[in-house]
Design a protein around this motif. Structure first.
Motif, PDB file in Angstrom:
ATOM      1  N   GLU A   1       0.795  -1.268  -0.243  1.00 57.61           N
ATOM      2  CA  GLU A   1      -0.121  -0.110   0.051  1.00 57.61           C
ATOM      3  C   GLU A   1       0.980   1.235  -0.137  1.00 57.61           C
ATOM      4  O   GLU A   1       0.645   2.233  -0.778  1.00 57.61           O
TER       5      GLU A   1
ATOM      6  N   GLU B   1       2.482   1.757  -3.632  1.00 63.44           N
ATOM      7  CA  GLU B   1       1.563   2.457  -4.501  1.00 63.44           C
ATOM      8  C   GLU B   1       1.298   3.956  -4.192  1.00 63.44           C
ATOM      9  O   GLU B   1       1.035   4.706  -4.914  1.00 63.44           O
ATOM     10  N   GLU B   2       1.091   4.231  -3.105  1.00 64.87           N
ATOM     11  CA  GLU B   2       0.719   5.471  -2.418  1.00 64.87           C
ATOM     12  C   GLU B   2       2.195   6.446  -2.913  1.00 64.87           C
ATOM     13  O   GLU B   2       1.788   7.425  -3.364  1.00 64.87           O
TER      14      GLU B   2
ATOM     15  N   SER C   1       2.435   6.554  -6.777  1.00 62.39           N
ATOM     16  CA  SER C   1       1.160   7.418  -7.502  1.00 62.39           C
ATOM     17  C   SER C   1       1.422   8.721  -7.154  1.00 62.39           C
ATOM     18  O   SER C   1       1.298   9.598  -8.018  1.00 62.39           O
ATOM     19  N   GLY C   2       1.968   9.053  -5.804  1.00 63.80           N
ATOM     20  CA  GLY C   2       1.916  10.518  -5.694  1.00 63.80           C
ATOM     21  C   GLY C   2       3.041  11.062  -6.502  1.00 63.80           C
ATOM     22  O   GLY C   2       3.074  12.234  -7.107  1.00 63.80           O
TER      23      GLY C   2
ATOM     24  N   ALA D   1       4.171  10.262  -9.427  1.00 65.44           N
ATOM     25  CA  ALA D   1       3.750  10.193 -10.901  1.00 65.44           C
ATOM     26  C   ALA D   1       2.954  11.428 -11.008  1.00 65.44           C
ATOM     27  O   ALA D   1       2.918  12.098 -11.807  1.00 65.44           O
ATOM     28  N   GLN D   2       1.910  11.674 -10.188  1.00 70.30           N
ATOM     29  CA  GLN D   2       1.012  12.721 -10.216  1.00 70.30           C
ATOM     30  C   GLN D   2       1.909  14.078 -10.270  1.00 70.30           C
ATOM     31  O   GLN D   2       1.536  14.935 -11.008  1.00 70.30           O
TER      32      GLN D   2
ATOM     33  N   GLU E   1       3.838  14.634 -13.325  1.00 65.13           N
ATOM     34  CA  GLU E   1       3.067  14.981 -14.594  1.00 65.13           C
ATOM     35  C   GLU E   1       2.349  16.310 -14.487  1.00 65.13           C
ATOM     36  O   GLU E   1       2.250  16.964 -15.767  1.00 65.13           O
TER      37      GLU E   1
END
Length: 171
Positions: free
Chosen positions: A135, A138-139, A142-143, A145-146, A149
């Motif tokens: 978890e 992933e957190e 994902s953070g 990558a955002q 971006e």
């Protein structure tokens, strides 16, 4: 501007990240070379096409998904096309653009190769982590990558090679 050097702890974390990602990518490449005769990048291209509607994507969209330049994608697609795993189709509306389409043989290679690929990823990464660490992983990513971006200090979409688009509906 003053350089914000990494602390000792940050330096250790950075170097651990670099070592782990290189070793993991190398192991995945070796497994895919052994099982399918292709590098991870080629497998990823096939996987991206398998997830697209009708197994078909515009080359520019495929380059963006794979995070590679269009020229590198063209080289990879040419090899995959030669092997009968992908077929290219011209765009009806824009002669400069084309689509990549997964062939039945390409899908068969994915279906044959996916179990070994997933087992490699599972055994080398996820089996080493607790459910809580999965978890967290992933957190964290994902953070990141955002942030990457949308970071305004990063290049504009036109400056990133896999985001450059030509005009027209097929680009």
């Amino acid at each position: 501007m003053t350089t914000r050097w990494l602390s000792e702890k940050e330096q250790r974390a950075w170097r651990a990240y670099i070592a782990a990602t290189h070793l993991l990518e190398d192991a995945i490449d070796r497994q895919l070379q052994q099982d399918a005769g292709m590098p991870h990048l080629y497998y990823s291209i096939l996987a991206n096409l398998s997830e697209a509607p009708e197994g078909r994507l515009r080359m520019t969209d495929l380059a963006e998904r794979a995070k590679i330049t269009r020229s590198r994608l063209t080289y990879a697609v040419t090899r995959l096309e030669k092997d009968g795993l992908i077929r290219r189709e011209d765009c009806q509306w824009d002669k400069r653009s084309s689509f990549a389409m997964l062939t039945d043989e390409g899908m068969a290679v994915l279906e044959r190769t996916a179990p070994g690929h997933v087992e490699t990823v599972r055994s080398l990464l996820f089996d080493q982590l607790t459910p809580e660490q999965v978890e967290q992983l992933e957190e964290i990513f994902s953070g990141l990558a955002q942030t990457l971006e949308r970071d305004e200090e990063r290049p504009t979409p036109e400056d990133v090679p896999w985001r450059r688009r030509s005009s027209g509906p097929c680009s």
